[in-house]
Design a protein around this motif. Structure first.
Motif, short mmCIF file in Angstrom:
data_model
loop_
_atom_site.label_atom_id
_atom_site.label_comp_id
_atom_site.label_asym_id
_atom_site.label_seq_id
_atom_site.Cartn_x
_atom_site.Cartn_y
_atom_site.Cartn_z
N ASP A 1 0.79 -1.24 0.00
CA ASP A 1 0.00 0.00 0.00
C ASP A 1 0.82 1.29 0.00
O ASP A 1 0.27 2.37 -0.18
N LEU A 2 2.12 1.17 0.24
CA LEU A 2 2.90 2.40 0.44
C LEU A 2 2.96 3.30 -0.80
O LEU A 2 3.18 4.50 -0.69
N TYR A 3 2.76 2.74 -1.97
CA TYR A 3 2.81 3.56 -3.19
C TYR A 3 1.68 4.59 -3.22
O TYR A 3 1.76 5.61 -3.89
N ARG A 4 0.60 4.33 -2.47
CA ARG A 4 -0.59 5.19 -2.56
C ARG A 4 -0.34 6.62 -2.10
O ARG A 4 -0.77 7.57 -2.74
N ASP A 5 0.34 6.77 -0.95
CA ASP A 5 0.51 8.11 -0.39
C ASP A 5 1.86 8.74 -0.72
O ASP A 5 2.01 9.95 -0.64
N ALA A 6 2.81 7.90 -1.07
CA ALA A 6 4.14 8.43 -1.38
C ALA A 6 4.13 9.11 -2.75
O ALA A 6 3.23 8.88 -3.56
N THR A 7 5.11 9.97 -2.97
CA THR A 7 5.20 10.69 -4.25
C THR A 7 5.66 9.78 -5.38
O THR A 7 5.13 9.82 -6.48
N GLN A 8 6.68 8.97 -5.09
CA GLN A 8 7.26 8.13 -6.14
C GLN A 8 8.12 7.02 -5.52
O GLN A 8 8.49 7.09 -4.35
N THR A 9 8.42 6.04 -6.34
CA THR A 9 9.38 5.00 -5.94
C THR A 9 10.77 5.63 -5.91
O THR A 9 11.14 6.37 -6.82
N VAL A 10 11.51 5.35 -4.86
CA VAL A 10 12.92 5.76 -4.84
C VAL A 10 13.77 4.50 -4.92
O VAL A 10 13.91 3.77 -3.95
N PHE A 11 14.29 4.23 -6.11
CA PHE A 11 15.05 3.01 -6.33
C PHE A 11 16.51 3.24 -5.98
O PHE A 11 16.94 4.38 -5.79
N GLY A 12 17.26 2.16 -5.91
CA GLY A 12 18.68 2.28 -5.64
C GLY A 12 19.41 2.98 -6.78
O GLY A 12 18.90 3.09 -7.89
N GLU A 13 20.62 3.42 -6.45
CA GLU A 13 21.39 4.20 -7.41
C GLU A 13 22.87 3.98 -7.23
O GLU A 13 23.32 3.74 -6.12
N GLY A 14 23.59 4.10 -8.32
CA GLY A 14 25.04 3.98 -8.24
C GLY A 14 25.54 3.08 -9.34
O GLY A 14 24.82 2.79 -10.29
N SER A 15 26.78 2.63 -9.17
CA SER A 15 27.41 1.84 -10.20
C SER A 15 26.90 0.40 -10.17
O SER A 15 26.92 -0.24 -9.13
N PRO A 16 26.44 -0.13 -11.33
CA PRO A 16 26.06 -1.55 -11.36
C PRO A 16 27.27 -2.48 -11.16
O PRO A 16 27.11 -3.66 -10.89
N ASP A 17 28.49 -1.91 -11.27
CA ASP A 17 29.71 -2.69 -11.03
C ASP A 17 30.26 -2.50 -9.62
O ASP A 17 31.38 -2.95 -9.32
N ALA A 18 29.51 -1.83 -8.77
CA ALA A 18 30.00 -1.52 -7.43
C ALA A 18 30.38 -2.79 -6.68
O ALA A 18 29.68 -3.80 -6.75
N GLY A 19 31.47 -2.72 -5.93
CA GLY A 19 31.88 -3.84 -5.08
C GLY A 19 31.15 -3.82 -3.75
O GLY A 19 31.10 -4.82 -3.04
N THR A 20 30.57 -2.67 -3.42
CA THR A 20 29.88 -2.52 -2.14
C THR A 20 28.50 -1.91 -2.33
O THR A 20 28.35 -0.93 -3.06
N VAL A 21 27.52 -2.52 -1.67
CA VAL A 21 26.16 -1.98 -1.65
C VAL A 21 25.84 -1.52 -0.23
O VAL A 21 26.08 -2.25 0.73
N LEU A 22 25.33 -0.31 -0.10
CA LEU A 22 24.87 0.21 1.19
C LEU A 22 23.35 0.21 1.19
O LEU A 22 22.74 0.69 0.22
N ILE A 23 22.76 -0.30 2.25
CA ILE A 23 21.31 -0.39 2.32
C ILE A 23 20.77 0.42 3.50
O ILE A 23 21.17 0.19 4.64
N GLY A 24 19.87 1.35 3.22
CA GLY A 24 19.20 2.12 4.26
C GLY A 24 17.84 1.53 4.56
O GLY A 24 17.56 0.37 4.25
N GLU A 25 16.99 2.33 5.18
CA GLU A 25 15.68 1.84 5.58
C GLU A 25 14.63 2.07 4.49
O GLU A 25 14.08 1.14 3.93
N GLN A 26 14.36 3.32 4.23
CA GLN A 26 13.36 3.72 3.25
C GLN A 26 13.64 5.18 2.92
O GLN A 26 14.33 5.86 3.68
N PRO A 27 13.12 5.66 1.77
CA PRO A 27 13.32 7.08 1.50
C PRO A 27 12.68 7.95 2.58
O PRO A 27 11.67 7.57 3.17
N GLY A 28 13.29 9.07 2.87
CA GLY A 28 12.71 10.04 3.79
C GLY A 28 11.94 11.09 3.01
O GLY A 28 11.73 10.95 1.79
N ASN A 29 11.53 12.12 3.69
CA ASN A 29 10.75 13.19 3.07
C ASN A 29 11.45 13.77 1.83
O ASN A 29 10.84 13.90 0.77
#
Ligand code: URA
Ligand code: SF4
Length: 200
Positions: free
Chosen positions: A28-56
């Motif tokens: 249901d979260l897509y209903r009230d949020a403005t947009q999907t915030v997908f991951g970003e960066g190099s597809p060849d990255a050796g390291t992935v950092l994961i947060g919780e969810q987009p903020g305001n």
């Protein structure tokens, strides 16, 4: 919740993946949020950092870690000499969960069901980027990678070997911003990151 699985395309193209995530109605979260915030960066990255969810700010901007927590993270990466452009940054949940209080939108922790619903996107990203190291920022990211019982307090600054990558955890940068002793919390955060980025 049907979950995101039905929306994840069979592709190894990051832009196609991001496009598809923009149309996700897996919870249901897509209903009230403005947009999907997908991951970003190099597809060849050796390291992935994961947060919780987009903020305001991320919800309005469409990009991960662009608000206050992102600035703190940028400063910490800078301090340890890691270039953000070499990483891939994403979140456990791709839509902002909040409650409206007057004009303000107050962050709410995602529910367990929403974390589970969104996991197929994270799995697809980890599959596509195939990093050596995954760093979970905070409890939600840690639980979404290592299971509901995983504890940041027990794990922080260390890595454990999973089948496809090493995974480590530290606190969420927002918790540093909220800490009573911010200086101390920041120093511990940087210390964790330093140890996590050490070649293992
Ligand atoms: N907090 C997160 O966990 N992720 C973001 O992208 C921004 C703030
Ligand atoms: Fe889909 Fe995740 Fe957004 Fe829910 S939070 S609608 S599962 S992208």
């Amino acid at each position: 919740y049907p979950g995101a699985a039905d929306y994840v395309p069979r592709t190894h193209d990051l832009d196609a993946m991001r496009d598809a995530a923009g149309r996700c109605h897996g919870c249901d979260l897509y209903r009230d949020a403005t947009q999907t915030v997908f991951g970003e960066g190099s597809p060849d990255a050796g390291t992935v950092l994961i947060g919780e969810q987009p903020g305001n700010d991320e919800d309005l901007d469409g990009h991960p870690f662009v608000g206050p927590a992102g600035h703190l993270l940028d400063r910490a990466l800078d301090d340890i000499g890691v270039d953000r452009a070499t990483l891939y940054l994403t979140n456990a949940v791709k839509h902002f969960r909040f409650v409206q209080r007057g004009k303000r939108r107050i962050h709410q922790q995602p529910r367990r069901t929403e974390i589970v619903a969104c996991t197929p996107w994270l799995t697809a990203e980890l599959d596509l980027v195939a990093p050596e190291l995954v760093i979970c920022l905070g409890a939600i990211a840690t639980q979404s990678v290592l299971g509901a019982k995983a504890k940041v307090t027990e794990l922080r600054g260390r890595t454990v070997e999973l089948e496809h990558f090493r995974v480590g955890a530290t606190v969420h940068p927002s918790s540093v911003l909220r800490a009573t002793d911010r200086k101390q919390a920041y120093a511990e955060f940087v210390d964790d990151l330093t140890r996590l980025f050490e070649p293992g």
